[in-house]
Design a protein around this motif. Structure first.
Motif, mmCIF file in Angstrom:
data_model
loop_
_atom_site.group_PDB
_atom_site.id
_atom_site.type_symbol
_atom_site.label_atom_id
_atom_site.label_comp_id
_atom_site.label_asym_id
_atom_site.label_seq_id
_atom_site.Cartn_x
_atom_site.Cartn_y
_atom_site.Cartn_z
ATOM 1 N N SER A 31 1.033 -1.296 -0.269
ATOM 2 C CA SER A 31 -0.005 -0.087 -0.290
ATOM 3 C C SER A 31 1.287 1.003 0.316
ATOM 4 O O SER A 31 1.494 1.202 0.581
ATOM 5 C CB SER A 31 -0.809 0.244 1.236
ATOM 6 N N SER A 44 -0.115 4.287 4.288
ATOM 7 C CA SER A 44 0.011 4.212 5.468
ATOM 8 C C SER A 44 -0.541 4.947 6.400
ATOM 9 O O SER A 44 -0.324 5.855 7.283
ATOM 10 C CB SER A 44 1.508 3.256 5.744
ATOM 11 N N SER A 104 -0.822 -1.291 5.129
ATOM 12 C CA SER A 104 -1.568 0.151 5.522
ATOM 13 C C SER A 104 -1.376 0.513 6.274
ATOM 14 O O SER A 104 -2.166 1.261 6.884
ATOM 15 C CB SER A 104 -2.847 -0.317 4.650
ATOM 16 N N ASN A 109 -3.094 -1.890 -6.067
ATOM 17 C CA ASN A 109 -2.034 -1.597 -5.264
ATOM 18 C C ASN A 109 -1.110 -1.902 -6.439
ATOM 19 O O ASN A 109 0.030 -2.367 -5.762
ATOM 20 C CB ASN A 109 -2.098 -2.202 -3.945
#
Ligand code: B12
Ligand code: SF4
Length: 525
Positions: free
Chosen positions: A9, A12, A43, A66
């Motif tokens: 990801s 974050s 994430s 992603n």
């Protein structure tokens, strides 16, 4: 040697709303001989490159959104001497892309529950394959996730899957193509055992990560009966019975548990099903309304959904039976006109929806919409930053357009602005305050209001806004609210809670025999 599993990801947040289930399922599929895998959910926070050592095995999951970040992680891991394996829906649809752009050694297509164990053993034995066909495994083979490896204080909701696949065929969705139209139902005993494990460690909010929790409609059954198709009637009845058995068992779980799922609107015609959901503490469901006009529904192959007053009545039925609705709408369909935006938000308010999301039409690979668009673009592809727009996930995020398919009458800026206004209207403070009346006390009411604002920021503020200052501000706000909201979801662990003792002989799926593991290796618990 360590096994790492990475959920890539770019954003974050330190806290996440829902656990990425694949991480914990693949952890269960990792042969014991390889030790406990190291789980990295970006994430929460970005991977630390130094944690990867030569000879390690790095599994990366990519969905379309992603993929670019996933390929960056893979290149970094390979440079550090690791074996790099990709899986997930995007790698399944474009198995060559991770080799071209992500320095893959191998790709697992389809379900990883069994194939991941084989891939890991092959790498350990020095005989790596290139493509592993995970296929669509039977529901009885779905693994129980390794929740013991989860950082429980980081997530608000855990996710448990009760089935995969969906019999429908919506034009914007790839599920029916990748996961199949045949519902693959898990044994309810396995589902309950997993939920009990989660409640033991303090999770009372659980998302049932199913494609469609209501795979057999009353219409399906009626049609099969009318056709005198005995085998079909038996098959549908068996699936339906299993659903009710699952919900009956869920109803015996601690009463403080809250479940949420995804369901088609036709469930409103089946009040027995809705009542069973309420008793099972399934308090809410995402319902794909998509469009409020018959033309819009036709455009997305969802003309079995209702429109007009009948739609409002049907949506209200859920709440009347104790199931809150998160209505999901799509903007940017070719039949949309400026008036569609107001009509949609007015219907959403009138239908008593507890939450709503208004997403912009995105052609996801594997869908009918994508195939049609790719064909249209074939002769003279639009290029952005040197990348054909039909490979939009490879365009750097800073320059990636927010909409990809042109609309016949509105510009994408107009669609985006109108969509933003719809979010603003549905989630303004007076509207949220009014909706929060469904909560039992003032504390819950305030929590509801914060959650509504968080939802609005996470889904609308960052995604459809073009203004980078606004995006930055909403991300900051969402991060702060998320850390506050997390506390609302925490519950005291219940280590004393026991899984039921089943009356009927029930065997955990013979996973150790299904997964070709090496000496001392084992697939799951
Ligand atoms: C639950 C769910 C959500 C939840 C929870 C997400 C979460 N944190 O996990 C919510 C509602 C939040 C959500 C949001 C969105 N979702 Co969603 N979601 C799902 C759903 C229904 C199930 C996912 C799941 O948990 N499955 C259970 C796990 C165990 O299965 P799995 O992920 O497929 O993993 C298996 C295999 O793929 C494989 N595998 C996976 N990774 C790896 C890695 C390796 C190394 C290996 C070997 C194997 C492997 O092994 C696993 C076990 O068999 C899927 C539908 C589907 N059938 O995939 C859509 C789906 C993934 N979502 C989708 C979309 C579009 C979205 C949104 C963009 C929607 C939106 N407009 O807002 C957002 C994006 C969120 C984000 N940034 O990630 C699309 C993705 C399409 C695509 N091509 O990428 C899907 C496929 C649904 C669809 N309609 O097409 N989603
Ligand atoms: S959008 Fe929902 S109902 Fe339509 S095919 Fe996908 S999972 Fe099924």
């Amino acid at each position: 040697m360590s096994v790492h599993l990475v959920n890539p990801s770019d954003n974050s947040f330190g806290t996440a709303v829902i656990t990425p289930r694949w991480l914990f399922v693949l952890a269960a599929a990792t042969p014991r001989v390889a030790g406990d895998p190291i789980l990295v959910d970006e994430s929460l926070e970005q991977i630390v490159p130094e944690s990867i050592l030569p000879g390690d095995i790095v599994g990366i999951s990519v969905h379309t959104g992603n993929a670019l970040r996933g390929y960056a992680v893979g290149r970094m891991a390979r440079e550090r001497g690791a074996w790099v394996v990709y899986g997930g829906i995007h790698a399944t649809l474009f198995p060559e892309e991770p080799f071209e752009l992500g320095q893959a050694h191998a790709v697992v297509k389809g379900d990883g529950d069994i194939a991941w164990g084989k891939a890991v053993m092959d790498f350990l034995n020095g005989t790596p394959g290139r493509i592993y066909e995970g296929g669509r495994i039977d529901g009885s083979q779905f693994l129980i996730a390794r929740w013991d490896l989860m950082r429980a204080d980081k997530y608000m909701w855990a996710s448990v899957q009760t089935l995969r696949g969906c019999p429908k065929h919506c034009s914007f969705c790839s599920v029916w193509r990748t996961d199949g139209q045949e519902p693959r139902q898990r044994r309810y005993q396995n589902v309950i055992e997993e939920i009990v494990k989660l409640r033991q460690i303090g999770f009372r909010y659980i998302a049932l990560a199913d494609d469609n929790f209501y795979p057999v409609t009353l219409t399906d059954l009626r049609l099969a009966r009318e056709q005198n198709n005995v085998a079909k009637v038996e098959q549908l009845t068996a699936i339906r019975t299993e659903r009710f058995l699952l919900m009956e068992e869920m109803a015996k779980l601690p009463r403080d548990m809250v479940f949420f799922t995804q369901i088609t609107m036709e469930a409103a015609e089946d009040v027995d099903f809705l009542d069973a959901m309420r008793k099972a503490n399934i308090k809410g469901a995402l319902v794909g309304v998509e469009a409020v006009t018959p033309e819009g529904l036709k455009a997305v192959f969802k003309d079995w959904n209702l429109s007009g007053d009948a739609l409002t009545t049907q949506l209200r039925t859920f709440k009347q039976h104790g199931v809150h609705v998160l209505g999901s709408f799509i903007f940017g369909l070719s039949s949309d006109r400026p008036s569609t935006f107001d009509a949609t938000v007015e219907m959403a308010l009138k239908a008593d929806l507890t939450f709503a999301q208004f997403v912009m039409m995105t052609p996801f690979p594997g869908t009918v919409d994508f195939a049609r668009w790719e064909k249209e673009q074939a002769s003279a592809p639009t290029m952005v930053d040197g990348v054909p727009i039909t490979r939009y996930w490879l365009i750097p995020t800073e320059v990636r357009p927010k909409m990809f398919t042109p609309h016949p009458t509105m510009s994408s800026d107009e669609i985006r602005e109108r969509t933003q206004k719809v979010w603003d209207r549905f989630y303004n403070w007076p509207a949220i305050w009014q909706r929060s009346a469904c909560t039992p006390n003032l504390r819950a009411r305030i929590a509801f209001m914060f959650l509504s604002k968080l939802y609005r920021q996470m889904y609308a503020g960052t995604g459809i806004s073009t203004d980078s200052a606004r995006r930055k501000k909403s991300k900051k706000w969402a991060r702060w609210t998320a850390s506050q909201c997390k506390r609302l979801f925490q519950a005291s662990p219940m280590p004393e809670l026991e899984a039921p003792v089943w009356d009927t002989p029930f065997l955990t799926p013979p996973l150790t025999r299904l997964v070709p593991v090496g000496e001392g290796g084992q697939a799951a618990d």
